[in-house]
Write a protein that holds these residues in place. Structure first.
Motif, PDB file in Angstrom:
ATOM      1  N   VAL A  54       0.839  -1.200   0.000  1.00 11.03           N
ATOM      2  CA  VAL A  54       0.000   0.000   0.000  1.00 11.03           C
ATOM      3  C   VAL A  54       0.876   1.252   0.000  1.00 11.03           C
ATOM      4  N   GLN A  55       1.927   1.256   0.813  1.00 21.50           N
ATOM      5  CA  GLN A  55       2.850   2.397   0.824  1.00 21.50           C
ATOM      6  C   GLN A  55       3.396   2.673  -0.574  1.00 21.50           C
ATOM      7  N   ASN A  56       3.885   1.635  -1.237  1.00 20.07           N
ATOM      8  CA  ASN A  56       4.449   1.815  -2.573  1.00 20.07           C
ATOM      9  C   ASN A  56       3.412   2.363  -3.548  1.00 20.07           C
ATOM     10  N   TYR A  57       2.209   1.838  -3.461  1.00 24.17           N
ATOM     11  CA  TYR A  57       1.124   2.279  -4.343  1.00 24.17           C
ATOM     12  C   TYR A  57       0.852   3.765  -4.166  1.00 24.17           C
ATOM     13  N   VAL A  58       0.768   4.207  -2.913  1.00 22.09           N
ATOM     14  CA  VAL A  58       0.505   5.618  -2.631  1.00 22.09           C
ATOM     15  C   VAL A  58       1.699   6.482  -3.039  1.00 22.09           C
ATOM     16  N   VAL A  59       2.906   6.032  -2.720  1.00 21.60           N
ATOM     17  CA  VAL A  59       4.105   6.808  -3.047  1.00 21.60           C
ATOM     18  C   VAL A  59       4.182   7.090  -4.543  1.00 21.60           C
ATOM     19  N   GLU A  60       3.978   6.068  -5.356  1.00 17.91           N
ATOM     20  CA  GLU A  60       4.093   6.257  -6.797  1.00 17.91           C
ATOM     21  C   GLU A  60       2.956   7.118  -7.346  1.00 17.91           C
ATOM     22  N   ALA A  61       1.756   6.923  -6.829  1.00 22.50           N
ATOM     23  CA  ALA A  61       0.617   7.694  -7.321  1.00 22.50           C
ATOM     24  C   ALA A  61       0.690   9.162  -6.913  1.00 22.50           C
ATOM     25  N   TRP A  62       1.282   9.441  -5.753  1.00 20.62           N
ATOM     26  CA  TRP A  62       1.311  10.791  -5.206  1.00 20.62           C
ATOM     27  C   TRP A  62       2.592  11.548  -5.567  1.00 20.62           C
ATOM     28  N   ALA A  63       3.498  10.894  -6.290  1.00 16.50           N
ATOM     29  CA  ALA A  63       4.801  11.491  -6.575  1.00 16.50           C
ATOM     30  C   ALA A  63       4.691  12.775  -7.401  1.00 16.50           C
ATOM     31  N   LYS A  64       3.739  12.849  -8.318  1.00 12.43           N
ATOM     32  CA  LYS A  64       3.611  14.061  -9.134  1.00 12.43           C
ATOM     33  C   LYS A  64       3.208  15.263  -8.288  1.00 12.43           C
ATOM     34  N   THR A  65       2.521  15.009  -7.184  1.00  9.51           N
ATOM     35  CA  THR A  65       2.087  16.083  -6.299  1.00  9.51           C
ATOM     36  C   THR A  65       3.138  16.408  -5.248  1.00  9.51           C
ATOM     37  N   ALA A  66       3.723  15.376  -4.645  1.00  9.36           N
ATOM     38  CA  ALA A  66       4.613  15.581  -3.494  1.00  9.36           C
ATOM     39  C   ALA A  66       6.075  15.259  -3.774  1.00  9.36           C
ATOM     40  N   GLY A  67       6.409  14.916  -5.010  1.00  9.93           N
ATOM     41  CA  GLY A  67       7.790  14.582  -5.333  1.00  9.93           C
ATOM     42  C   GLY A  67       8.105  13.133  -5.020  1.00  9.93           C
ATOM     43  N   GLY A  68       9.288  12.703  -5.467  1.00 11.89           N
ATOM     44  CA  GLY A  68       9.685  11.317  -5.287  1.00 11.89           C
ATOM     45  C   GLY A  68      10.172  11.016  -3.884  1.00 11.89           C
ATOM     46  N   VAL A  69      10.602   9.784  -3.682  1.00 10.37           N
ATOM     47  CA  VAL A  69      11.119   9.346  -2.383  1.00 10.37           C
ATOM     48  C   VAL A  69      12.519   9.914  -2.198  1.00 10.37           C
ATOM     49  N   ARG A  70      12.681  10.774  -1.178  1.00  6.43           N
ATOM     50  CA  ARG A  70      13.995  11.328  -0.846  1.00  6.43           C
ATOM     51  C   ARG A  70      14.328  11.144   0.625  1.00  6.43           C
ATOM     52  N   ALA A  71      13.522  10.350   1.317  1.00  7.68           N
ATOM     53  CA  ALA A  71      13.773  10.112   2.739  1.00  7.68           C
ATOM     54  C   ALA A  71      13.023   8.854   3.164  1.00  7.68           C
ATOM     55  N   TRP A  72      13.399   8.370   4.339  1.00  8.27           N
ATOM     56  CA  TRP A  72      12.721   7.230   4.954  1.00  8.27           C
ATOM     57  C   TRP A  72      12.558   7.492   6.441  1.00  8.27           C
ATOM     58  N   LYS A  73      11.534   6.905   7.012  1.00  6.81           N
ATOM     59  CA  LYS A  73      11.437   6.797   8.463  1.00  6.81           C
ATOM     60  C   LYS A  73      11.542   5.320   8.810  1.00  6.81           C
ATOM     61  N   VAL A  74      12.253   5.042   9.895  1.00  2.20           N
ATOM     62  CA  VAL A  74      12.433   3.666  10.317  1.00  2.20           C
ATOM     63  C   VAL A  74      12.350   3.626  11.832  1.00  2.20           C
ATOM     64  N   GLY A  75      11.826   2.535  12.358  1.00  2.97           N
ATOM     65  CA  GLY A  75      11.691   2.401  13.800  1.00  2.97           C
ATOM     66  C   GLY A  75      11.610   0.945  14.190  1.00  2.97           C
ATOM     67  N   ALA A  76      11.636   0.696  15.491  1.00  2.00           N
ATOM     68  CA  ALA A  76      11.468  -0.653  16.025  1.00  2.00           C
ATOM     69  C   ALA A  76      10.958  -0.538  17.452  1.00  2.00           C
ATOM     70  N   SER A  77      10.191  -1.509  17.873  1.00  2.00           N
ATOM     71  CA  SER A  77       9.559  -1.431  19.188  1.00  2.00           C
ATOM     72  C   SER A  77      10.519  -1.729  20.329  1.00  2.00           C
ATOM     73  N   THR A  78      11.573  -2.506  20.046  1.00  2.00           N
ATOM     74  CA  THR A  78      12.591  -2.837  21.046  1.00  2.00           C
ATOM     75  C   THR A  78      13.947  -2.919  20.350  1.00  2.00           C
ATOM     76  N   PRO A  79      15.050  -2.966  21.117  1.00  2.15           N
ATOM     77  CA  PRO A  79      16.361  -3.094  20.486  1.00  2.15           C
ATOM     78  C   PRO A  79      16.541  -4.399  19.711  1.00  2.15           C
ATOM     79  N   GLN A  80      15.721  -5.402  19.978  1.00  9.23           N
ATOM     80  CA  GLN A  80      15.847  -6.669  19.278  1.00  9.23           C
ATOM     81  C   GLN A  80      14.788  -6.867  18.198  1.00  9.23           C
ATOM     82  N   ALA A  81      13.781  -6.021  18.162  1.00 11.07           N
ATOM     83  CA  ALA A  81      12.648  -6.241  17.262  1.00 11.07           C
ATOM     84  C   ALA A  81      13.013  -5.937  15.813  1.00 11.07           C
ATOM     85  N   GLU A  82      12.330  -6.630  14.893  1.00 13.39           N
ATOM     86  CA  GLU A  82      12.477  -6.347  13.465  1.00 13.39           C
ATOM     87  C   GLU A  82      11.986  -4.920  13.194  1.00 13.39           C
TER      88      GLU A  82
END
Length: 273
Positions: A54-82
């Motif tokens: 779903v993220q990819n679908y929205v990113v590609e469809a919205w790119a003409k309005t908001a520009g391409g992917v130039r950043a990421w957010k990343v997180g994890a719930s614990t130091p060991q979590a995926e």
């Protein structure tokens, strides 16, 4: 995006037409600035792969309005979590240590103090038989760290009203990312010991060291470099990665002056409209 990776996510959407329908709802909410009603939401997102599709679908469809992917957010719930991640459009990035945030850009203001890393060179080609980039290879691409504030928002009428994977598919509740001046001595930064102070209209709301539930953000950045490649959005020179909140999420009203002070990274202020 390579055809192999694109087909993988297109196939995921084709196997569950509800995912595409959800993506279309997200795009409509962005276009009209009318949130999706929280009650009675009919669609399910059962796996991380579905959320990424779903993220990819929205990113590609919205790119003409908001520009391409130039950043990421990343997180994890614990130091060991995926870890988990979401690509970020160019149009939601703001750079500077004193920002007057634009009106009507976000509906909600969920404030998070974060540490951002900037990518300064392309990753090397993978060696024959090498499936992933190593920690050393990924860290060799970083040129600086930055103080940052992520503004969390939602395309739903109510924040955290749905299953976490449903919100994950909505770019993990990303609204905007503001990052400050570069700190070039990033190798000597110890994020788990970095002091952070957050103030709203001059009143201290957070003051502690570390605070990121994921622990070491660099392990997430290594994971993300490989994940982003698989998603079809490999790191590019100038891309930035924000590595998760050091304070949870605190919602504030419009008109709030937000000030974040990191011990090594410096100060960043945002005046909300």
């Amino acid at each position: 995006m390579s055809s192999l990776v694109k087909n993988k996510f297109e196939q995921t959407l084709d196997q569950n037409e509800q995912l595409k329908a959800y993506g279309d709802l997200l795009l409509e909410a962005r276009r009209t600035k009318r949130p999706i009603p929280a009650q009675g939401f009919p669609y399910k997102v059962d796996t991380e792969e579905m959320a990424c599709a779903v993220q990819n679908y929205v990113v590609e469809a919205w790119a003409k309005t908001a520009g391409g992917v130039r950043a990421w957010k990343v997180g994890a719930s614990t130091p060991q979590a995926e870890p988990f991640a979401a690509p970020i459009h160019q149009g939601t990035l703001f750079s500077g240590n004193k920002i007057n945030f634009p009106e009507n850009f976000c509906r909600l203001y969920g404030v998070e103090a974060e540490i951002v890393y900037t990518i300064g060179k392309e990753l090397p080609f993978k060696k024959p038989g090498q499936e992933v980039w190593s920690r050393e290879e990924v860290l060799s691409t970083i040129v600086s760290a930055h103080p940052a504030i992520e503004i969390c928002d939602t395309r739903f009428s109510d924040y955290n009203s749905q299953d976490p994977l449903v919100h994950r598919a909505d770019q993990a509740n990303h609204g905007a990312l503001i990052y400050g001046e570069a700190y070039s001595d990033w190798q000597n930064l110890i994020p788990t010991e970095e002091s952070v102070k957050v103030m709203f209209d001059g009143e201290t709301a957070v003051e502690h060291k570390g605070g990121n539930s994921a622990g070491d953000p660099l392990r997430m950045l290594v994971w993300l470099a490989n994940h982003a490649q698989e998603r079809g959005f490999p790191f590019k020179v100038g891309d930035v990665v924000t590595t998760g909140s050091t304070m949870g999420t605190i919602f504030v009203p419009g008109g709030t002056l937000v000030r974040v002070e990191f011990g090594s990274l410096g100060v960043l202020t945002v005046q909300l409209p």
